[in-house]
Design an enzyme around this catalytic site. Structure first.
Site, PDB file in Angstrom:
ATOM      1  N   ARG A 135       0.842  -1.210   0.000  1.00 29.00           N
ATOM      2  CA  ARG A 135       0.000   0.000   0.000  1.00 29.00           C
ATOM      3  C   ARG A 135       0.874   1.257   0.000  1.00 29.00           C
ATOM      4  NH1 ARG A 135      -3.879   2.722   3.716  1.00 29.00           N
ATOM      5  NH2 ARG A 135      -5.869   2.961   2.655  1.00 29.00           N
ATOM      6  N   TRP A 187      -8.795   2.727  14.940  1.00 29.85           N
ATOM      7  CA  TRP A 187      -7.363   2.442  14.893  1.00 29.85           C
ATOM      8  C   TRP A 187      -7.106   1.417  13.797  1.00 29.85           C
ATOM      9  CZ3 TRP A 187      -3.402   3.863  18.636  1.00 29.85           C
ATOM     10  CH2 TRP A 187      -2.178   3.214  18.431  1.00 29.85           C
ATOM     11  N   ASP A 188      -6.476   1.848  12.709  1.00 29.50           N
ATOM     12  CA  ASP A 188      -6.320   0.995  11.531  1.00 29.50           C
ATOM     13  C   ASP A 188      -4.873   0.538  11.379  1.00 29.50           C
ATOM     14  OD1 ASP A 188      -7.139  -0.390   9.290  1.00 29.50           O
ATOM     15  OD2 ASP A 188      -8.012   1.352   8.292  1.00 29.50           O
ATOM     16  N   ASN A 234      -2.879  -1.236   7.930  1.00 25.16           N
ATOM     17  CA  ASN A 234      -3.208  -1.658   6.575  1.00 25.16           C
ATOM     18  C   ASN A 234      -2.106  -2.378   5.820  1.00 25.16           C
ATOM     19  OD1 ASN A 234      -5.997  -0.911   6.073  1.00 25.16           O
ATOM     20  ND2 ASN A 234      -5.336   1.193   6.424  1.00 25.16           N
ATOM     21  N   CYS A 244      -9.048  -2.051  13.860  1.00 23.35           N
ATOM     22  CA  CYS A 244      -9.224  -2.319  12.431  1.00 23.35           C
ATOM     23  C   CYS A 244      -7.859  -2.661  11.854  1.00 23.35           C
ATOM     24  CB  CYS A 244      -9.810  -1.093  11.723  1.00 23.35           C
ATOM     25  SG  CYS A 244     -10.049  -1.303   9.933  1.00 23.35           S
ATOM     26  N   GLY A 278      -9.928  -3.870   7.748  1.00 21.31           N
ATOM     27  CA  GLY A 278     -11.097  -4.659   8.106  1.00 21.31           C
ATOM     28  C   GLY A 278     -10.731  -5.660   9.176  1.00 21.31           C
ATOM     29  N   ASP A 325      -9.073 -10.393  16.792  1.00 18.13           N
ATOM     30  CA  ASP A 325      -8.634 -11.429  17.714  1.00 18.13           C
ATOM     31  C   ASP A 325      -8.934 -11.010  19.142  1.00 18.13           C
ATOM     32  OD1 ASP A 325      -6.194  -9.953  18.797  1.00 18.13           O
ATOM     33  OD2 ASP A 325      -5.634 -10.078  16.687  1.00 18.13           O
ATOM     34  N   ASP A 369     -13.485  -5.250   5.504  1.00 11.12           N
ATOM     35  CA  ASP A 369     -13.631  -4.172   4.531  1.00 11.12           C
ATOM     36  C   ASP A 369     -14.687  -4.502   3.478  1.00 11.12           C
ATOM     37  OD1 ASP A 369     -11.890  -2.368   5.623  1.00 11.12           O
ATOM     38  OD2 ASP A 369     -10.232  -2.777   4.254  1.00 11.12           O
ATOM     39  N   GLU A 423     -35.632   6.248   0.859  1.00 10.62           N
ATOM     40  CA  GLU A 423     -34.517   5.579   1.529  1.00 10.62           C
ATOM     41  C   GLU A 423     -34.203   6.245   2.857  1.00 10.62           C
ATOM     42  OE1 GLU A 423     -31.935   3.791  -2.215  1.00 10.62           O
ATOM     43  OE2 GLU A 423     -31.714   5.903  -1.668  1.00 10.62           O
TER      44      GLU A 423
END
Length: 731
Positions: free
Chosen positions: A445, A479-480, A482, A528, A531, A536, A550, A616
């Site tokens: 990435r 908190w990601d 990637n 995160c 995704g 865990d 994701d 909607e």
């Protein structure tokens, strides 16, 4: 008593509400595993162990000429490499002279009231008024240079037994741990299946069930995180075990880094399970007088099938793993701008989205990636956690105040563990990234990973995050993380300690999360990793919810959330309604179906509400009202899997019932339409047999026994991917 000890026999029996776990130090000092299963009257179960003289199975010197006594065939509590046991071992020590042979014998024991904790590591804990006991058994090698302290937490009412270990260097020379597992469990016999959960990014926790066969079956990760690809949770089940009947054992690893779970069906038709840190990126030096703490594993057993096993973990993780003010309070219904805008936004756009969302009943607005540094795509800016006021057109405080002015609270996205090469931080401190000297790093990435094993790196990032969080009213943090770890090398560790980097990284992550959650106790933190790449039990100790995947496609989510439910509660699973055509699959599903699926999680929206029609928007208002109505039933109720989406391609159904079975919510999604369909009946669960139930407030009443045995006939779908919710209330 949860722990029963026969000192004369050196027999240790652990009792939970419905299980018994037993071990015994035999006449040669080997700590044997004698029994784990349904609760029994305390009795020495070592009678089940039958020794024999088996070719190529050696004998320890201390056994003299007793050729029928071999570590290679004995059921053991903590096996060692080089001891004559050729199955997967729990412990491998490389000594200063290069040898790697260890034999452990029983030394002593002690008991404590309460449940042990592990410094710097997640562990199950007790709430006020709850009781548990801890057993610590100490093993030592014959030279007394190694002591292994085995920890057992017996949580009787929770029906959980936890295991951990402390490996102590009591000699005069350092040694290297090359393998230090949390769990070693041997089963003498039985035809069983191994259930694991595999996947990939955007397709996590897909269930696999295979019969145990001769050889070694395994699941694990060397990615530096528990990963999208395998989950650190396994089940050993009888070959005939199903949802509501049969023996099954759960093994959950409370750790967020590399892991390995192995099952070997050996020459004697026995099965060994080991679970712990993956040895692939692990080599830890232990100096004289020092010790290494092995992470915790949580074990559960039931004879009542897979649903009962899941309920044990759901209850324990909701009550005794998740922490903080948000673990039991109703969490806000959110909207995240990511799929609505990606990087293309400014402050005015966000406030406009927030105003429209607030009018529909959404309670939390989350600003995702792109608000900081020089960050207008995913190639730059990570590591520079300063607000891009030029892009926003205002300060973060001003934006937060405007969001709050709509009646909503405000959240923000971070990816603190990673760094872009195009960032001020990397230009100033390139050595702070994990990379091997003289080698071009592996990019993912277009970003690298910060060395969180280093305290100076963590302190810098912590200071930046605190500055941002102190500058405005922020009630939520996503908190990601990637990418996976590669080029695992720390610029500050010597050569003989580089094998510690991956584990020290996880300890550093936990240290950072502990400091932040303590510093900001009112903020709801959501984990995160692209995704579900770090979904865990270890992360749940710090973040009570985790972005499940994701992949926001409602039909794909049925399998993802189904697999997740085996080991983790619904309250932990972040799940949102997104736009159609779905951004990951291109599939078009009804808004109502997207909501039904997302309600089996923390619930929220991830789209641009301004692009929705009036009809909607009206539907969203009703969905939010329904979710609030059903909230505590969904989040704290008993979860029932009614169908298996991996085997039933027409419908997916699941249910929530309250603890006394008086109220239930049944969810059904049609996954394949067909002409001239036959009637489908869904048998419900968890109801009171003698009670009469109304469905969605109707006049007709149905006995619980009828709904559980005869079933509920489903409507004929009038459109593809149609869904239904049936709300049952007892008179």
């Amino acid at each position: 008593m949860a722990i029963i000890i026969d000192e004369q026999k050196k027999l240790f029996t652990l009792q939970t509400k419905s299980s018994t776990y037993q071990m015994k130090a035999d006449k040669y000092g080997t700590l044997l595993h004698t029994y784990y299963g349904a609760k029994i009257t305390p009795f020495d179960m070592s009678y089940l162990i039958v020794n024999g003289d088996h070719g190529f199975s050696g004998n320890p010197y201390r056994a003299g000429n007793e050729r029928t006594y071999s570590p290679d065939t004995l059921p053991q509590e903590y096996s060692c490499y080089g001891s004559g046991d050729f199955r997967p071992s729990a412990l491998k020590i490389r000594r200063a002279d290069g040898s790697a042979s260890t034999e452990l014998v029983y030394d002593s024991y002690q008991t404590e009231d309460g449940k042990y904790s592990l410094e710097g590591l997640p562990a199950l804990y007790l709430n006020e008024g709850e009781q548990a006991q801890t057993l610590i058994i100490t093993l030592k090698d014959e030279s007394d240079t190694v002591r292994v302290h085995l920890y057992y937490g017996v949580m009787e009412e929770a029906d959980i037994i936890t295991r951990a270990a402390v490996i102590e260097n009591t000699g005069s020379q350092p040694f290297h741990l090359e393998r230090a597992m949390s769990l070693n469990l041997d089963f003498l016999s039985g035809s069983r299946d191994l259930i694991t959960f595999h996947g990939k990014h955007a397709m996590e926790r897909q269930l696999t069930r295979n019969p145990i066969h001769p050889g070694i079956q395994s699941a694990g990760s060397t990615r530096g995180a528990s990963s999208h690809h395998y989950n650190p949770f396994m089940i050993l089940a009888g070959s005939d075990t199903a949802e509501d009947f049969g023996d099954c054992y759960g093994f959950s690893f409370l750790y967020s880094g590399d892991f390995l779970g192995e099952a070997e069906y050996d020459q004697m038709d026995q099965t060994r399970i080991v679970l712990g840190i993956h040895p692939g990126n692990f080599n830890f030096k232990v100096e004289p007088g020092a010790a290494f703490t092995v992470p915790e594993a949580a074990l559960a057993y039931t004879s009542d099938g897979l649903s009962a096993l899941s309920r044990i973990y759901h209850n324990a993780y909701r009550n005794n793993l998740c922490r903080g003010k948000h673990k039991k309070t109703r969490r806000p219904i959110l909207i995240n701008n990511w799929e609505g805008t990606y990087f293309d936004f400014n402050g005015e756009k966000l406030v406009s989205m927030a105003k429209e969302a607030s009018e529909l009943g959404v309670e939390l607005f989350v600003m995702d990636d792109g608000w900081f540094g020089n960050r207008n795509d995913d190639n730059t800016g990570l590591g520079d956690w300063t607000v891009n006021e030029e892009k926003l057109g205002c300060t973060l405080k001003e934006l937060s105040d405007r969001i709050h002015g709509t009646g909503m609270v405000f959240g923000i996205w971070f990816e603190p563990e990673c760094i872009s090469e195009d960032s001020s931080l990397y230009r100033s401190h390139p050595d702070w990234a994990l990379k091997v000297p003289g080698k071009a790093p592996v990019r993912s990435r277009y970003q690298l990973v910060l060395d969180f094993s280093r305290e100076d790196v963590r302190e810098h990032i912590y200071s930046q995050l605190c500055s941002v969080l102190d500058s405005a009213r922020i009630e939520y943090v996503k908190w990601d993380f990637n990418r996976s770890l590669s080029d695992i090398y720390s610029a500050v560790l010597p050569a003989d300690r580089q094998g510690e980097t991956a584990h020290r990284y996880v300890l550093g992550l936990y240290d950072m999360l502990e400091k932040l959650t303590s510093r900001f106790p009112d903020i709801l933190f959501e984990g995160c990793s692209g995704g579900g790449g770090r979904f865990d039990a270890g992360m749940l100790y710090y973040t009570p919810q985790i972005w499940c995947s994701d992949d926001t496609d409602a039909i794909e989510r049925l399998k993802i959330q189904y697999g997740t439910s085996f080991g983790y509660p619904v309250s932990a699973a972040g799940s949102h309604v997104s736009a159609v055509p779905n951004h990951q699959t291109g599939r078009v599903t009804p808004l109502s179906t997207r909501a039904v699926v997302a309600m089996s999680g923390t619930f929220g929206y991830e789209l641009d509400i301004s692009k929705m029609t009036a009809a909607e928007k009206s539907a969203v208002k009703e969905q939010i009202k329904d979710f609030k109505k059903y909230y505590f039933l969904i989040q704290d109720g008993i979860y029932h899997r009614l169908t298996d989406p991996f085997t039933d391609d027409r419908y997916c159904a699941w249910e929530f019932s309250d603890q006394d079975g008086r109220t239930a919510l049944v969810n059904v999604v049609n996954t394949r339409t067909a002409p001239n369909p036959s009637t489908v009946y869904i048998r419900l669960k968890g109801l009171c047999s003698s009670a009469l139930y109304r469905i969605n407030g109707g006049q007709e009443q149905y006995p619980g026994s009828a709904l559980m045995n005869g079933g509920l006939p489903l409507p004929v779908p009038s459109a593809e991917y149609e869904s239904w919710q049936f709300y049952l209330t007892a008179e």
